[in-house]
Design an enzyme around this catalytic site. Structure first.
Site, mmCIF file in Angstrom:
data_model
loop_
_atom_site.group_PDB
_atom_site.id
_atom_site.type_symbol
_atom_site.label_atom_id
_atom_site.label_comp_id
_atom_site.label_asym_id
_atom_site.label_seq_id
_atom_site.Cartn_x
_atom_site.Cartn_y
_atom_site.Cartn_z
ATOM 1 N N GLY A 105 -11.483 0.973 5.368
ATOM 2 C CA GLY A 105 -12.517 0.245 6.118
ATOM 3 C C GLY A 105 -12.785 0.891 7.470
ATOM 4 O O GLY A 105 -13.926 0.975 7.926
ATOM 5 N N HIS B 194 -7.773 1.318 1.560
ATOM 6 C CA HIS B 194 -7.692 0.895 2.974
ATOM 7 C C HIS B 194 -8.426 1.876 3.893
ATOM 8 O O HIS B 194 -7.836 2.463 4.804
ATOM 9 C CB HIS B 194 -6.226 0.739 3.409
ATOM 10 C CG HIS B 194 -6.091 -0.164 4.604
ATOM 11 N ND1 HIS B 194 -4.973 -0.919 4.858
ATOM 12 C CD2 HIS B 194 -6.943 -0.433 5.634
ATOM 13 C CE1 HIS B 194 -5.132 -1.601 5.972
ATOM 14 N NE2 HIS B 194 -6.328 -1.327 6.462
ATOM 15 N N GLU C 117 0.848 -1.198 0.000
ATOM 16 C CA GLU C 117 0.000 0.000 0.000
ATOM 17 C C GLU C 117 0.877 1.239 0.000
ATOM 18 O O GLU C 117 1.906 1.266 0.689
ATOM 19 C CB GLU C 117 -0.921 -0.011 1.228
ATOM 20 C CG GLU C 117 -1.897 -1.183 1.164
ATOM 21 C CD GLU C 117 -2.810 -1.329 2.388
ATOM 22 O OE1 GLU C 117 -2.717 -0.483 3.300
ATOM 23 O OE2 GLU C 117 -3.593 -2.285 2.411
HETATM 24 N N1 LIG Z 1 -9.946 -2.635 6.100
HETATM 25 C C1 LIG Z 1 -9.785 -2.041 7.227
HETATM 26 O O1 LIG Z 1 -9.657 -0.816 7.302
HETATM 27 C C2 LIG Z 1 -9.757 -2.837 8.475
HETATM 28 C C3 LIG Z 1 -9.284 -4.113 8.470
HETATM 29 N N2 LIG Z 1 -9.281 -4.859 9.621
HETATM 30 C C4 LIG Z 1 -8.765 -6.231 9.549
HETATM 31 O O2 LIG Z 1 -9.800 -7.113 9.946
HETATM 32 C C5 LIG Z 1 -9.252 -8.119 10.758
HETATM 33 C C6 LIG Z 1 -10.310 -8.761 11.610
HETATM 34 O O3 LIG Z 1 -10.744 -7.876 12.612
HETATM 35 P P1 LIG Z 1 -11.562 -8.383 13.884
HETATM 36 O O4 LIG Z 1 -12.770 -9.086 13.451
HETATM 37 O O5 LIG Z 1 -11.694 -7.259 14.791
HETATM 38 O O6 LIG Z 1 -10.517 -9.407 14.463
HETATM 39 P P2 LIG Z 1 -10.789 -10.659 15.396
HETATM 40 O O7 LIG Z 1 -9.478 -11.061 15.917
HETATM 41 O O8 LIG Z 1 -11.887 -10.356 16.336
HETATM 42 O O9 LIG Z 1 -11.301 -11.787 14.372
HETATM 43 C C7 LIG Z 1 -10.506 -12.486 13.476
HETATM 44 C C8 LIG Z 1 -11.065 -13.868 13.374
HETATM 45 O O10 LIG Z 1 -10.447 -14.540 12.298
HETATM 46 C C9 LIG Z 1 -10.251 -15.876 12.676
HETATM 47 N N3 LIG Z 1 -9.277 -16.481 11.787
HETATM 48 C C10 LIG Z 1 -7.956 -16.218 11.704
HETATM 49 N N4 LIG Z 1 -7.399 -16.916 10.718
HETATM 50 C C11 LIG Z 1 -8.389 -17.632 10.142
HETATM 51 C C12 LIG Z 1 -8.437 -18.531 9.068
HETATM 52 N N5 LIG Z 1 -7.357 -18.845 8.372
HETATM 53 N N6 LIG Z 1 -9.618 -19.082 8.768
HETATM 54 C C13 LIG Z 1 -10.728 -18.784 9.473
HETATM 55 N N7 LIG Z 1 -10.745 -17.942 10.517
HETATM 56 C C14 LIG Z 1 -9.584 -17.354 10.837
HETATM 57 C C15 LIG Z 1 -9.842 -15.781 14.115
HETATM 58 O O11 LIG Z 1 -9.999 -17.001 14.795
HETATM 59 C C16 LIG Z 1 -10.787 -14.711 14.603
HETATM 60 O O12 LIG Z 1 -11.986 -15.255 15.090
HETATM 61 C C17 LIG Z 1 -8.161 -7.374 11.535
HETATM 62 O O13 LIG Z 1 -7.201 -8.261 12.046
HETATM 63 C C18 LIG Z 1 -7.615 -6.447 10.500
HETATM 64 O O14 LIG Z 1 -6.554 -7.089 9.844
HETATM 65 C C19 LIG Z 1 -9.756 -4.341 10.772
HETATM 66 C C20 LIG Z 1 -10.244 -3.080 10.829
HETATM 67 C C21 LIG Z 1 -10.230 -2.194 9.695
HETATM 68 O O1 LIG Z 2 -7.191 2.777 9.525
HETATM 69 C C1 LIG Z 2 -6.144 2.185 9.356
HETATM 70 O O2 LIG Z 2 -5.085 2.725 9.095
HETATM 71 C C2 LIG Z 2 -6.067 0.678 9.489
HETATM 72 C C3 LIG Z 2 -7.366 0.013 9.719
HETATM 73 C C4 LIG Z 2 -7.101 -1.422 9.879
HETATM 74 O O3 LIG Z 2 -6.748 -2.082 8.946
HETATM 75 C C5 LIG Z 2 -7.210 -2.026 11.194
HETATM 76 O O4 LIG Z 2 -7.846 -1.428 12.070
HETATM 77 O O5 LIG Z 2 -6.653 -3.115 11.363
#
Ligand SMILES: NC(=O)C1=CN([C@@H]2O[C@H](COP(=O)(O)OP(=O)(O)OC[C@H]3O[C@@H](n4cnc5c(N)ncnc54)[C@H](O)[C@@H]3O)[C@@H](O)[C@H]2O)C=CC1
Ligand SMILES: O=C(O)CCC(=O)C(=O)O
Length: 643
Positions: A529, A527, A504
């Site tokens: 989200g 990015h 990115e």
């Molecule tokens: N696009 C964006 O701006 C954002 C992206 N994210 C991404 O979203 C991810 C998830 O966020 P949350 O739900 O809060 O995290 P979380 O930790 O609550 O949930 C992640 C889930 O994925 C599961 N998991 C991990 N590897 C797996 C696999 N290979 N197959 C199936 N399940 C699997 C875990 O067991 C867990 O339940 C973050 O780690 C981050 O990387 C988060 C916020 C913003």
């Molecule tokens: O807002 C950002 O810079 C990152 C969001 C994200 O991917 C996260 O919360 O994991």
């Protein structure tokens, strides 16, 4: 409670005997200028109040910075001031509530050394004396001007015989005082510096807690962002165990301004760099930094951590922490905190919006309209009601999306490597292929662990139903992008939304490259989200609070790499000891305490595979030798004392 840095911090040598401290009153002892405040009180209800107060403030400022002679500034201010004797008690009460925070914090210092402190001010005795008396400073150690009044109690001016009413008044006053021994001056104004210039003080400290004047700071021997800093430098007794202004915060990737505000309000020094820094750049910037704040872009690698000589904590202003080498940080005693649910809802809303947009092929239709093309057709468009949504990763985001998707009539399937509570009517799939083969829309919400690299590759894409849609709002490396591009180009997939990419851009000035550019029915977002006002504000409050709590109390609750301990606070000195998790360290700590007859009021230990985190509350009476001995306990990673 306060804070002492790790064992590498050098403590200055004590200053003995205590020098005389000449402290200015307005904007130094108190946060404000007494005459400005008096003007504000005296002009209550006056139609030109703001204008006159403004003029008085401007005159004060010119006098303080040296651009107008002091006596001229004073005369002009008093001429504008319709103040009376009965306004003075009101002013005194107001000023008592506006004593500088670090002075209030160190009240016991003034009470202990009243004979060494003089308040030398061009302000007025009538309001200074009662304010400093609360700190044990006697009237004969207050040297200030005095008002003159007429018969009706109106303030008419100042006593011209008082040396402090003249230009160079502080110099004349210091000459009269004729102090023997070292004399240090602390103040915010040019006239304070002039005492040093005249050779009547050994050192001039520019006090900038309330106001920082360039001309004054430039001439200072030292700059004091707080009185704690003065006490620390001179190894004098202080309430905090470490001046907060010495804690440097480096914020990258533009977290909401609230984060910097909160850190500054705590007294920390904050530096911000817009955008991210690459490894080499961060290695250059990290030295001396105590708190590093990043978002998803910045990689905190072992090499960066090797350079981080003062790092106490890292704040990930986001959910994901895969960009940080958590184990290496832990081994160095650096606690990492994130915001585990501050932007959850924002990602869920984005995913829902994307599902609808893609189901209606909006990424194709909207650009056509902008280009003047009217393409009204239902081809390839469908309702999401009744469709199967396959959620991969049923954590905070996945499970919340599950509820929202059901509310709009979707059937939810999910797959998670961990056992998860099934919400509503969602159906658990035992394997990823089971989910991929059934879902009309697949959305990824797994975390960014390394093992998830290419979780969705050519084989998985081939398992998806023809015309199915894929969403990746998780992490870029989770999807094999060339394989996804091929599946879209071939028409096997009906569309995709991608918010995260293996590489990115570092800042908004850098271009974006991807095989996905220009493909039909593909929504690409940079990015974002979690990039909503609400999420960013929440994160910017959540993360600094966690970090400051850790620094101030040792509480590691919700740290992503430290054993989590939440402790009650009590009247004690708190020893925070981070050590390699090898047998016997706790016993060694306790042997040291026993050998020095230290009374333990409470002790808490938690370990993980790599480190032990032990907190010991001890009686406030102890020999400093015990601190030295604890620092020398074998396998210590970091040690600090809070009081
Ligand atoms: N696009 C964006 O701006 C954002 C992206 N994210 C991404 O979203 C991810 C998830 O966020 P949350 O739900 O809060 O995290 P979380 O930790 O609550 O949930 C992640 C889930 O994925 C599961 N998991 C991990 N590897 C797996 C696999 N290979 N197959 C199936 N399940 C699997 C875990 O067991 C867990 O339940 C973050 O780690 C981050 O990387 C988060 C916020 C913003
Ligand atoms: O807002 C950002 O810079 C990152 C969001 C994200 O991917 C996260 O919360 O994991």
């Amino acid at each position: 409670m306060g804070f002492v840095p790790d064992i590498t911090a050098a403590m200055p040598q004590p200053t003995t005997p205590l020098p005389y401290l000449i402290i200015d009153f307005d904007s130094t002892f108190t946060q404000v200028e007494g005459l400005d405040e008096l003007a504000d009180i005296a002009l209550q209800g006056h139609p030109d109040r703001e204008k006159v107060v403004g003029e008085i403030r401007a005159l004060t400022d010119r006098g303080m910075s040296g651009s107008l002679s002091f006596s001229e500034s004073l005369q002009q201010r008093l001429a504008l001031l319709p103040a009376r004797r009965e306004h003075l008690p009101v002013l005194v009460e107001q000023l008592k509530g506006k004593v500088s925070e670090s002075i209030v914090r160190n009240r016991s210092f003034f009470e202990r050394f009243p004979g060494r402190v003089y308040i030398v001010s061009s302000g007025f005795r009538e309001f200074i004396e009662p304010v400093v008396a609360d700190f044990g400073i006697q009237a004969d150690h207050v040297l200030a001007n005095t008002f003159t009044f007429d018969q009706d109690g109106r303030i008419t001016g100042f006593d011209p015989d008082n040396v402090l009413s003249r230009d160079g008044g502080k110099i004349l006053q210091l000459r009269e005082l004729d102090l023997s021994g070292d004399v240090y001056v602390l103040g915010d104004g040019y006239t304070d510096y002039q005492i040093r210039e005249a050779g009547l003080a050994n050192r001039f400290y520019a006090f900038t807690e309330n106001i920082s004047r360039e001309a004054v700071v430039a001439r200072a021997d030292e700059v004091l962002p707080s009185f704690d800093e003065f006490l620390y430098q001179n190894k004098l007794p202080m309430t905090l165990s470490y001046p907060k202004n010495r804690i440097k915060v480096l914020l990258l990737e533009n977290p909401d301004v609230r984060a910097a505000e909160l850190f500054r309000a705590e007294g920390y020094q904050v530096d911000s760099v817009p955008g991210g820094l690459d490894e080499e750049e961060l290695m250059e910037r990290i030295e001396g930094v105590s708190i590093l704040g990043i978002r998803s872009k910045t990689q905190v690698t072992q090499r960066v951590l090797d350079k981080a000589n003062r790092l106490i904590a890292i704040g990930a202003f986001c959910i994901g922490t895969n960009q940080i080498d958590l184990t290496e940080a832990m081994k160095r005693g650096v606690a990492v905190f994130n915001a585990p649910f501050s932007n959850t809802r924002s990602v869920v809303e984005l995913a829902l919006g994307e599902i609808i947009m893609l189901a209606r092929r909006i990424p194709e239709k909207s650009p056509k309209m902008h280009a003047g093309e009217w393409d009204k057709s239902a081809k390839g468009s469908f309702e999401i009601r009744g469709k199967k949504l396959g959620i991969v990763g049923y954590g905070n985001i996945g499970s919340q999306l599950s509820v929202v998707a059901e509310a709009v009539g979707m059937q939810v399937l999910y797959y998670d490597v961990a056992e998860k509570l099934q919400l509503g009517n969602a159906v658990r799939c035992r394997t990823l292929p089971e989910l991929l083969q059934q879902a009309d829309i697949v959305t990824l919400h797994v975390d960014g662990r390394k093992d998830n690299t290419n979780l969705i590759g050519a084989a998985e894409l081939a398992m998806m139903k023809p015309g199915a849609i894929l969403l990746n709002n998780a992490r870029g490396h989770v999807v094999d992008v060339p394989a996804l591009a091929a599946a879209l180009r071939s028409g096997h997939l009906g569309g995709a939304a991608v918010d995260v990419f293996p590489y990115e851009p570092k800042t908004n000035d850098e271009g974006f490259e991807s095989e996905l550019r220009g493909l039909p029915n593909v929504l690409l977002t940079p990015h974002i989200g979690g990039s909503t006002a609400e999420a960013q504000r929440n994160i910017a409050e959540f993360v600094p609070e966690r970090i400051m709590q850790y620094i101030n109390t040792g509480n590691t609750q919700q740290s992503v790499n430290f054993p989590n301990i939440q402790l009650p606070t009590q009247q004690a000195h708190r020893l925070i000891h981070i050590h390699a998790n090898v047998p016997g360290v706790l016993a060694r700590i306790n042997n040291v305490l026993a050998a020095h007859h230290v009374n333990i009021l409470g002790q808490y230990l938690k370990t993980n595979e790599q480190i032990g985190y032990v907190i010991t509350d001890i009686n406030q009476e102890y020999d400093q030798e015990v601190i030295k001995a604890l620092r020398e306990v074998e396998h210590t990673i970091k040690f600090r004392v809070l009081y």
